[in-house]
Design a protein around this motif. Structure first.
Motif, PDB file in Angstrom:
ATOM      1  N   TYR A  61       0.792  -1.263   0.047  1.00 28.14           N
ATOM      2  CA  TYR A  61       0.041   0.209   0.001  1.00 28.14           C
ATOM      3  C   TYR A  61       0.972   1.339   0.104  1.00 28.14           C
ATOM      4  O   TYR A  61       1.940   1.240   0.441  1.00 28.14           O
ATOM      5  CB  TYR A  61      -1.075   0.150   1.076  1.00 28.14           C
ATOM      6  CG  TYR A  61      -0.308  -0.261   2.470  1.00 28.14           C
ATOM      7  CD1 TYR A  61       0.227   0.787   3.242  1.00 28.14           C
ATOM      8  CD2 TYR A  61      -0.530  -1.342   3.174  1.00 28.14           C
ATOM      9  CE1 TYR A  61       0.898   0.603   4.441  1.00 28.14           C
ATOM     10  CE2 TYR A  61       0.137  -1.657   4.254  1.00 28.14           C
ATOM     11  CZ  TYR A  61       0.714  -0.805   5.002  1.00 28.14           C
ATOM     12  OH  TYR A  61       1.396  -0.873   6.264  1.00 28.14           O
ATOM     13  N   GLU A  90       1.681   5.392   0.810  1.00 32.51           N
ATOM     14  CA  GLU A  90       1.420   6.556   2.036  1.00 32.51           C
ATOM     15  C   GLU A  90       0.284   7.228   1.781  1.00 32.51           C
ATOM     16  O   GLU A  90      -0.091   7.668   0.658  1.00 32.51           O
ATOM     17  CB  GLU A  90       2.840   7.315   1.991  1.00 32.51           C
ATOM     18  CG  GLU A  90       2.893   8.507   3.295  1.00 32.51           C
ATOM     19  CD  GLU A  90       4.183   9.089   3.379  1.00 32.51           C
ATOM     20  OE1 GLU A  90       4.970   8.787   2.784  1.00 32.51           O
ATOM     21  OE2 GLU A  90       4.187  10.071   3.956  1.00 32.51           O
ATOM     22  N   ALA A 103      -6.722   2.848   4.330  1.00 28.94           N
ATOM     23  CA  ALA A 103      -6.359   1.648   5.171  1.00 28.94           C
ATOM     24  C   ALA A 103      -7.350   0.834   5.111  1.00 28.94           C
ATOM     25  O   ALA A 103      -8.342   0.711   5.815  1.00 28.94           O
ATOM     26  CB  ALA A 103      -5.975   1.944   6.607  1.00 28.94           C
ATOM     27  N   VAL A 154      -5.779  -4.847   7.375  1.00 28.64           N
ATOM     28  CA  VAL A 154      -4.766  -5.096   8.282  1.00 28.64           C
ATOM     29  C   VAL A 154      -3.944  -6.465   7.888  1.00 28.64           C
ATOM     30  O   VAL A 154      -4.474  -7.203   7.549  1.00 28.64           O
ATOM     31  CB  VAL A 154      -5.078  -5.058   9.785  1.00 28.64           C
ATOM     32  CG1 VAL A 154      -3.850  -5.502  10.769  1.00 28.64           C
ATOM     33  CG2 VAL A 154      -5.882  -3.705  10.079  1.00 28.64           C
ATOM     34  N   SER A 194       8.308  -0.879   5.790  1.00 27.98           N
ATOM     35  CA  SER A 194       7.382   0.596   5.898  1.00 27.98           C
ATOM     36  C   SER A 194       8.295   1.577   5.888  1.00 27.98           C
ATOM     37  O   SER A 194       9.177   1.755   6.579  1.00 27.98           O
ATOM     38  CB  SER A 194       6.543   0.411   7.271  1.00 27.98           C
ATOM     39  OG  SER A 194       5.704  -0.722   7.221  1.00 27.98           O
ATOM     40  N   GLY A 229       0.097  -2.300   8.999  1.00 28.51           N
ATOM     41  CA  GLY A 229      -0.844  -1.751   8.350  1.00 28.51           C
ATOM     42  C   GLY A 229      -2.127  -1.464   9.207  1.00 28.51           C
ATOM     43  O   GLY A 229      -2.943  -1.053   8.809  1.00 28.51           O
ATOM     44  N   GLU A 265      -4.076   0.483  11.557  1.00 30.42           N
ATOM     45  CA  GLU A 265      -4.233   1.999  11.590  1.00 30.42           C
ATOM     46  C   GLU A 265      -5.621   2.339  12.607  1.00 30.42           C
ATOM     47  O   GLU A 265      -6.644   1.840  12.465  1.00 30.42           O
ATOM     48  CB  GLU A 265      -4.577   2.905  10.302  1.00 30.42           C
ATOM     49  CG  GLU A 265      -3.313   2.685   9.246  1.00 30.42           C
ATOM     50  CD  GLU A 265      -1.898   3.430   9.734  1.00 30.42           C
ATOM     51  OE1 GLU A 265      -2.080   4.436  10.528  1.00 30.42           O
ATOM     52  OE2 GLU A 265      -0.897   3.147   9.178  1.00 30.42           O
ATOM     53  N   THR A 278      -6.134   6.504   7.240  1.00 23.83           N
ATOM     54  CA  THR A 278      -5.279   6.028   6.269  1.00 23.83           C
ATOM     55  C   THR A 278      -3.782   5.416   6.556  1.00 23.83           C
ATOM     56  O   THR A 278      -3.829   5.759   7.815  1.00 23.83           O
ATOM     57  CB  THR A 278      -4.940   7.400   5.296  1.00 23.83           C
ATOM     58  OG1 THR A 278      -4.569   8.258   6.352  1.00 23.83           O
ATOM     59  CG2 THR A 278      -5.911   8.077   4.550  1.00 23.83           C
ATOM     60  N   HIS A 279      -3.293   4.895   5.727  1.00 26.39           N
ATOM     61  CA  HIS A 279      -1.927   4.455   6.116  1.00 26.39           C
ATOM     62  C   HIS A 279      -1.133   5.604   6.168  1.00 26.39           C
ATOM     63  O   HIS A 279      -0.728   6.466   5.325  1.00 26.39           O
ATOM     64  CB  HIS A 279      -1.299   3.528   5.004  1.00 26.39           C
ATOM     65  CG  HIS A 279      -1.844   2.278   4.851  1.00 26.39           C
ATOM     66  ND1 HIS A 279      -2.278   1.237   6.320  1.00 26.39           N
ATOM     67  CD2 HIS A 279      -2.852   1.438   4.057  1.00 26.39           C
ATOM     68  CE1 HIS A 279      -2.825   0.127   5.919  1.00 26.39           C
ATOM     69  NE2 HIS A 279      -3.399   0.549   4.710  1.00 26.39           N
ATOM     70  N   ARG A 280      -0.073   5.673   7.382  1.00 25.59           N
ATOM     71  CA  ARG A 280       0.830   6.806   7.456  1.00 25.59           C
ATOM     72  C   ARG A 280       2.112   6.359   6.906  1.00 25.59           C
ATOM     73  O   ARG A 280       3.007   7.363   6.642  1.00 25.59           O
ATOM     74  CB  ARG A 280       0.973   7.233   8.844  1.00 25.59           C
ATOM     75  CG  ARG A 280      -0.294   6.908   9.822  1.00 25.59           C
ATOM     76  CD  ARG A 280      -0.582   8.378  10.367  1.00 25.59           C
ATOM     77  NE  ARG A 280      -1.193   9.206   9.143  1.00 25.59           N
ATOM     78  CZ  ARG A 280      -2.391   9.760   8.982  1.00 25.59           C
ATOM     79  NH1 ARG A 280      -3.325   9.493   9.766  1.00 25.59           N
ATOM     80  NH2 ARG A 280      -2.593  10.823   8.285  1.00 25.59           N
ATOM     81  N   ARG A 314     -10.246  -3.833   7.676  1.00 26.18           N
ATOM     82  CA  ARG A 314     -10.035  -2.957   8.709  1.00 26.18           C
ATOM     83  C   ARG A 314     -11.461  -2.660   9.379  1.00 26.18           C
ATOM     84  O   ARG A 314     -11.780  -2.565  10.647  1.00 26.18           O
ATOM     85  CB  ARG A 314      -9.472  -1.461   8.387  1.00 26.18           C
ATOM     86  CG  ARG A 314      -8.886  -0.704   9.587  1.00 26.18           C
ATOM     87  CD  ARG A 314      -8.405   0.514   9.073  1.00 26.18           C
ATOM     88  NE  ARG A 314      -9.278   1.588   8.518  1.00 26.18           N
ATOM     89  CZ  ARG A 314      -9.934   2.340   9.278  1.00 26.18           C
ATOM     90  NH1 ARG A 314      -9.534   2.609  10.554  1.00 26.18           N
ATOM     91  NH2 ARG A 314     -10.773   3.210   8.908  1.00 26.18           N
ATOM     92  N   ARG A 344       1.821   8.566  15.046  1.00 29.07           N
ATOM     93  CA  ARG A 344       2.048   9.329  13.782  1.00 29.07           C
ATOM     94  C   ARG A 344       3.096  10.447  14.076  1.00 29.07           C
ATOM     95  O   ARG A 344       3.973  10.415  13.249  1.00 29.07           O
ATOM     96  CB  ARG A 344       0.771  10.122  13.611  1.00 29.07           C
ATOM     97  CG  ARG A 344       0.825  10.938  12.588  1.00 29.07           C
ATOM     98  CD  ARG A 344      -0.475  10.996  11.517  1.00 29.07           C
ATOM     99  NE  ARG A 344      -1.690  11.489  12.193  1.00 29.07           N
ATOM    100  CZ  ARG A 344      -1.992  12.592  11.931  1.00 29.07           C
ATOM    101  NH1 ARG A 344      -1.442  13.361  10.959  1.00 29.07           N
ATOM    102  NH2 ARG A 344      -3.133  13.176  12.516  1.00 29.07           N
TER     103      ARG A 344
END
Lengths: 232, 232
Positions: free
Chosen positions: A52, A54, A58, A61, A71, A93, A95, A99-101, A117, B143
């Motif tokens: 995935y 940035e 999300a 998982v 990552s 993954g 979150e 969203t994925h950071r 998720r 984060r």
DNA sequence: CGTATATTTGAAGGCAATCAATCGACGTGG
DNA sequence: CCACGTCGATTGATTGCCTTCAAATATACG
């Protein structure tokens, strides 16, 4: 996209034999899916394939079944910081937000199990045990990030490499030997160094007899105590 | 130790007027205590006083009422990495596990509100909304840590200082001006730099007209766009 | 107003980055 | 089975950014 959908109970049975055999207690994914009967799916990625991006939504998982994942975050000019490596048994993954950071890529051919998720969110909304587990997993990631900030902000190159070796030794050593899935550039981007500096540090440790090579990525630690001493 | 015990509802009333007036929506502490009727206590620390130590049992969770707090880790030889600054309205000291992973000190005279960790744990065990909130707060810290790893591992000194100024501007600017509570050494230990390098970067930004001083810790940003450009 | 502390500025040095070339491992095809 | 090509790793030479050491200046506080 997804190759198959299988019963969670069957997956959990697999875990004992295939995933993280050295740490059966820490199979956090199984602890959750087993608890609420979520449906998990398996999927595979080839070497260097993106899992995935940035800031992407999300949706899933993941748990590494086999292989390895990095990552990372990128700056606009391409500089990269790898925040974590994910090895068999690890969940990634996860979150709390939408969203994925960080982005995620397979380091080598990798297979994962995944759950939606929204399914986890829903389960957490009715089951406090699941909710507690999700919090604990995020807290575990935070702990790693806090340790890594100390490394990136204050440790010397040799100290960083020593820390890295001890971490990998702990996480993936089998019979005293570790097979690193990642290249020197990945290690450098994890430690805030260049690949050349990582290589020089490893060569120096080799010359001092602290570690041995069987190929550049097969490393055996011959003196963990001296490595600890180098780790500030 | 503890100076007074007051009703949560009364505290929440105070929040609107005293704490984080610029961000009333993000008062996460109040959201929790208000929800389950926990009893909060107020306490004060003098400048440079320790609030808790690294690896100490996590007995309380804190919210800054006024003042400022630094969370940090130390290496054996005294090198320090500050992981975060906590400003009025911020919650800190929240742990999923039993101990504090970083130490915390008051940067200046500081007053906090606090609740027992066990109270929150208990509340989270019966109220999924509280559980969700605790997870979200830890995820927020994660984060920040992930962003900070990128800064520490890959940004130049000038980029780090630019990032720092934009963060502080966002978090504590009033009428376009910010009053930094921390000294140059604290800033350096936050950014993985020396205090001299921080000072030189600030001087250079001043010379370029990007910021103005009214005393070393009173800074006004005159050109946020150019600062963003310097931030990679 | 004087003293302690914080900040700025200067000069020199060092550690890791950059630039560059060689070496080695692995997979492919001859 | 081995020559070849490619990618990754090592090693060397040099550069440069930030640190270190040092001193001057500014600020805060009694």
């Amino acid at each position: 996209m997804l190759t198959q959908t299988i019963n969670t109970q069957a997956i959990n049975t697999q875990i004992g034999g295939k995933i993280a055999p050295a740490h059966p207690v820490t199979d956090q994914f199984g602890a959750i899916t087993g608890h609420v009967g979520l449906v998990a799916t398996e999927f595979s990625y080839r070497k260097d394939e993106e899992i995935y991006g940035e800031d992407e939504p999300a949706e899933y998982v993941y748990q590494v079944v086999s292989g390895a994942v990095r990552s990372y975050k990128l700056l606009s000019d391409g500089r990269r910081q790898i925040g974590a490596f994910h090895l068999p048994g690890d969940v990634f993954g996860l979150e709390s937000g939408a969203t994925h950071r960080l982005a995620a890529e397979a380091i080598i051919d990798t297979s994962v199990r995944l759950v939606k998720r929204t399914s986890l969110e829903k389960a957490a909304g009715t089951d406090v045990v699941v909710a507690r587990k999700l919090w604990a997993m995020t807290a575990g990631e935070l702990r790693h990030a806090e340790d890594h900030m100390l490394l990136l902000g204050r440790k010397t190159a040799m100290e960083r490499v020593a820390t890295f070796l001890l971490e990998m030794d702990r996480r993936l050593a089998v019979a005293g030997m570790m097979a690193l899935p990642m290249c020197r550039r990945d290690i450098g981007d994890y430690l805030g160094l260049t690949l050349e500096t990582v290589s020089r540090a490893l060569s120096q440790l080799h010359a001092q007899g602290i570690l041995g090579f069987s190929g550049a990525r097969q490393i055996v630690l011959r003196n963990r105590q001296r490595l600890h001493n180098l780790d500030a």
